[in-house]
Design a protein around this motif. Structure first.
Motif, PDB file in Angstrom:
ATOM      1  N   VAL A   1      58.283  58.717  38.771  1.00  0.00           N
ATOM      2  CA  VAL A   1      58.194  57.913  40.226  1.00  0.00           C
ATOM      3  C   VAL A   1      58.844  58.565  41.204  1.00  0.00           C
ATOM      4  N   LEU A   2      58.326  59.195  42.217  1.00  0.00           N
ATOM      5  CA  LEU A   2      58.845  59.699  43.211  1.00  0.00           C
ATOM      6  C   LEU A   2      59.115  58.594  44.490  1.00  0.00           C
ATOM      7  N   PHE A   3      60.245  58.318  44.938  1.00  0.00           N
ATOM      8  CA  PHE A   3      60.756  57.429  45.961  1.00  0.00           C
ATOM      9  C   PHE A   3      61.472  58.062  47.008  1.00  0.00           C
ATOM     10  N   ALA A   4      60.557  58.061  47.946  1.00  0.00           N
ATOM     11  CA  ALA A   4      61.010  58.470  49.343  1.00  0.00           C
ATOM     12  C   ALA A   4      61.596  57.539  50.068  1.00  0.00           C
TER      13      ALA A   4
ATOM     14  N   TYR B   1      65.112  61.991  48.402  1.00  0.00           N
ATOM     15  CA  TYR B   1      64.350  61.613  47.375  1.00  0.00           C
ATOM     16  C   TYR B   1      65.152  60.852  46.217  1.00  0.00           C
ATOM     17  N   ASN B   2      64.695  59.932  45.711  1.00  0.00           N
ATOM     18  CA  ASN B   2      65.109  59.332  44.316  1.00  0.00           C
ATOM     19  C   ASN B   2      63.800  59.671  43.307  1.00  0.00           C
ATOM     20  N   THR B   3      64.086  59.791  41.977  1.00  0.00           N
ATOM     21  CA  THR B   3      63.549  60.162  40.999  1.00  0.00           C
ATOM     22  C   THR B   3      63.187  58.759  40.000  1.00  0.00           C
ATOM     23  N   ARG B   4      63.288  57.849  40.321  1.00  0.00           N
ATOM     24  CA  ARG B   4      63.256  56.651  39.614  1.00  0.00           C
ATOM     25  C   ARG B   4      62.938  55.258  40.645  1.00  0.00           C
ATOM     26  N   PHE B   5      62.542  54.380  40.067  1.00  0.00           N
ATOM     27  CA  PHE B   5      62.374  53.144  40.890  1.00  0.00           C
ATOM     28  C   PHE B   5      63.504  52.664  41.671  1.00  0.00           C
ATOM     29  N   GLY B   6      63.428  52.185  42.826  1.00  0.00           N
ATOM     30  CA  GLY B   6      64.328  51.631  43.645  1.00  0.00           C
ATOM     31  C   GLY B   6      64.969  50.322  43.036  1.00  0.00           C
ATOM     32  N   ASP B   7      66.143  50.109  43.451  1.00  0.00           N
ATOM     33  CA  ASP B   7      66.641  48.730  43.175  1.00  0.00           C
ATOM     34  C   ASP B   7      67.463  48.357  44.523  1.00  0.00           C
ATOM     35  N   PRO B   8      67.095  47.274  45.082  1.00  0.00           N
ATOM     36  CA  PRO B   8      66.176  46.232  44.652  1.00  0.00           C
ATOM     37  C   PRO B   8      64.656  46.385  44.800  1.00  0.00           C
ATOM     38  N   GLU B   9      64.358  47.246  45.217  1.00  0.00           N
ATOM     39  CA  GLU B   9      62.770  47.338  45.743  1.00  0.00           C
ATOM     40  C   GLU B   9      61.929  47.087  44.613  1.00  0.00           C
ATOM     41  N   THR B  10      62.346  47.386  43.301  1.00  0.00           N
ATOM     42  CA  THR B  10      61.283  47.357  42.075  1.00  0.00           C
ATOM     43  C   THR B  10      61.168  45.756  42.039  1.00  0.00           C
ATOM     44  N   GLN B  11      62.105  45.136  42.178  1.00  0.00           N
ATOM     45  CA  GLN B  11      61.957  43.546  42.130  1.00  0.00           C
ATOM     46  C   GLN B  11      60.628  43.162  43.067  1.00  0.00           C
ATOM     47  N   VAL B  12      60.594  43.262  44.232  1.00  0.00           N
ATOM     48  CA  VAL B  12      59.644  42.831  45.133  1.00  0.00           C
ATOM     49  C   VAL B  12      58.168  43.592  44.689  1.00  0.00           C
TER      50      VAL B  12
END
Length: 428
Positions: free
Chosen positions: A266-269, A283-294
């Protein structure tokens, strides 16, 4: 499919909750997990930093697929070690994870492949960085180059703040992450989070969200890993999404392939939507936290099939469907966060707070002690809700929080304020 999920936070609880609903799942394990994850998966006491133990567990338990949640194991090369052992994994290689592991690497990639971002310089010596800051003036941004758990960034509105940030980095405030600093242009606009599932060739848009990084109401106080989020982000119009794909994501995918590090995962911009269009913050190379929750609350499709398609190079055959209703999450944090959170306080009322069908409570930093739920981290609970409007989702989340008995916890009272202002037609 037997699945191992790696991680122990709110992001992993949300992923576990969604993976557990997949009809193709046979057995879900989580290493090391937390008390909330234990309600949907079997938690195993494995250290994600010990790759050999992870590989051995996968072989002993016939694991078909591994999903890596946090960034540190990815940057350390856990996906490479799993693939070398013949185990399918969702997550980038060590070489590709440099997009998160080194801010300087990413800025250099942007410069090489003409990806819109702020002007910058890299420094390994404090005095040179300070001279550049004095020359540029404020506002200006100082970042520790490496992983700093979301805390290695200072947006300085005064030159002295930036100089102090440089000293903090080189004095070891962020450990090895601060051995090099990136000093970059302050970008003015509205921040947003944009996600893509990637398989090395194809990038499939995977939702938008807006995080709240500052610890206090009104976006005040220290930067944190995130105090709350909502999805979708209204600022991410279809035109902005199309522009982001064309000018940022696709050149990044081509560039990473060209340098021999094709990006899968997952590419998280992290974006700033400026008057000139979207620009990359990081860039982050994993799911965001707390964005993944929503995102997980809104996702209609089977997340396990989507993640496996990314690992198998088959995203060109996939699509993503979302519930139209927005979702919002509020982080309940331990007193003292982000500097020195207090651990061990007892939390009661979580089950009662989750009785509303529109509410899911994801555990981020919890443990059990003497049969009671206790705080075991900085960000402790993610109280997450959906609604027909952001206002409705916010109302449900805060009503749930009111039922949680945790005097030692705190939270922001204004999560979603930008979207709610837009719903009301107020000028931002």
């Amino acid at each position: 499919m037997n699945v191992l999920l790696i991680g122990s936070g709110g992001r992993e609880h949300a992923l576990a909750w969604k993976i557990a609903a997949s009809p193709v799942l046979a057995k879900l394990y989580c290493a090391p997990g937390n008390p909330g994850i234990a309600s949907v998966a079997e938690c195993v006491a494995l250290d994600p930093a010990k790759h050999g133990e992870i590989v051995a567990f996968c072989k002993e338990n016939a694991i078909d697929f591994v999903v890596v949640g946090p960034e540190a194991p990815l940057v350390a090369g856990i996906a490479d070690d799993l693939r070398a052992a013949g185990i399918s994994v969702f997550g980038p290689s060590k070489a590709a994870a440099r997009l998160e592991g080194s801010k300087g690497f990413t800025k250099d990639l942007c410069a090489r492949f003409n990806i819109p971002t702020g002007a910058y310089q890299r420094f390994t010596q404090a005095e040179a960085a300070k001279a550049y800051i004095r020359q540029q003036g404020a506002p200006i941004v100082v970042k520790a180059d490496g992983l700093a758990a979301g805390k290695g960034v200072v947006v300085a509105f005064k030159v002295q703040e930036a100089l102090d940030a440089v000293d903090a980095c080189f004095d070891g405030a962020f450990g090895g992450a601060g051995a090099e600093v990136v000093v970059e242009e302050y970008l003015d606009g509205e921040e947003a989070s944009f996600f893509c599932l990637c398989d090395g060739k194809t990038a499939l848009p995977f939702g938008t969200a807006q995080d709240h990084k500052r610890v206090g109401d009104g976006d005040t106080g220290a930067n944190t890993g995130g105090m709350g989020a909502y999805s979708p982000a209204p600022v991410m119009t279809q035109d902005i999404i199309d522009c982001t794909m064309r000018e940022l994501i696709e050149p990044t995918m081509r560039g990473m392939a060209e340098i021999g590090a094709p990006f899968s995962g997952v590419l998280f911009a992290g974006l700033m939507i400026t008057k000139d269009g979207p620009k990359l913050i990081e860039y982050n190379t994993r799911f965001g936290d707390p964005e993944t929750q929503v995102l997980m609350l809104r996702l209609k499709d089977d997340v396990l099939l989507l993640l496996k398609a990314a690992a198998d190079g088959a995203l060109d055959q996939m699509s993503v469907r979302w519930n139209d209703d927005p979702a919002l999450t509020v982080v309940m944090a331990a007193r003292g966060y982000p500097a020195a959170p207090e651990k061990g306080s007892v939390i009661r009322g979580v089950d009662a707070a989750a009785e509303n069908e529109a509410v899911e409570i994801f555990h981020a930093g919890t443990a059990t002690k003497n049969g009671e739920l206790v705080a075991n981290g900085g960000r402790v609970l993610n109280v997450t809700a959906s609604g027909k409007t952001v206002q409705e989702a916010q109302d449900a989340a805060y009503a749930a929080i009111a039922r949680i008995d945790w005097p030692e916890g705190f939270y922001r009272h204004d999560i979603g304020w930008r979207a709610i202002a837009r719903e009301k037609g107020d000028a931002l």
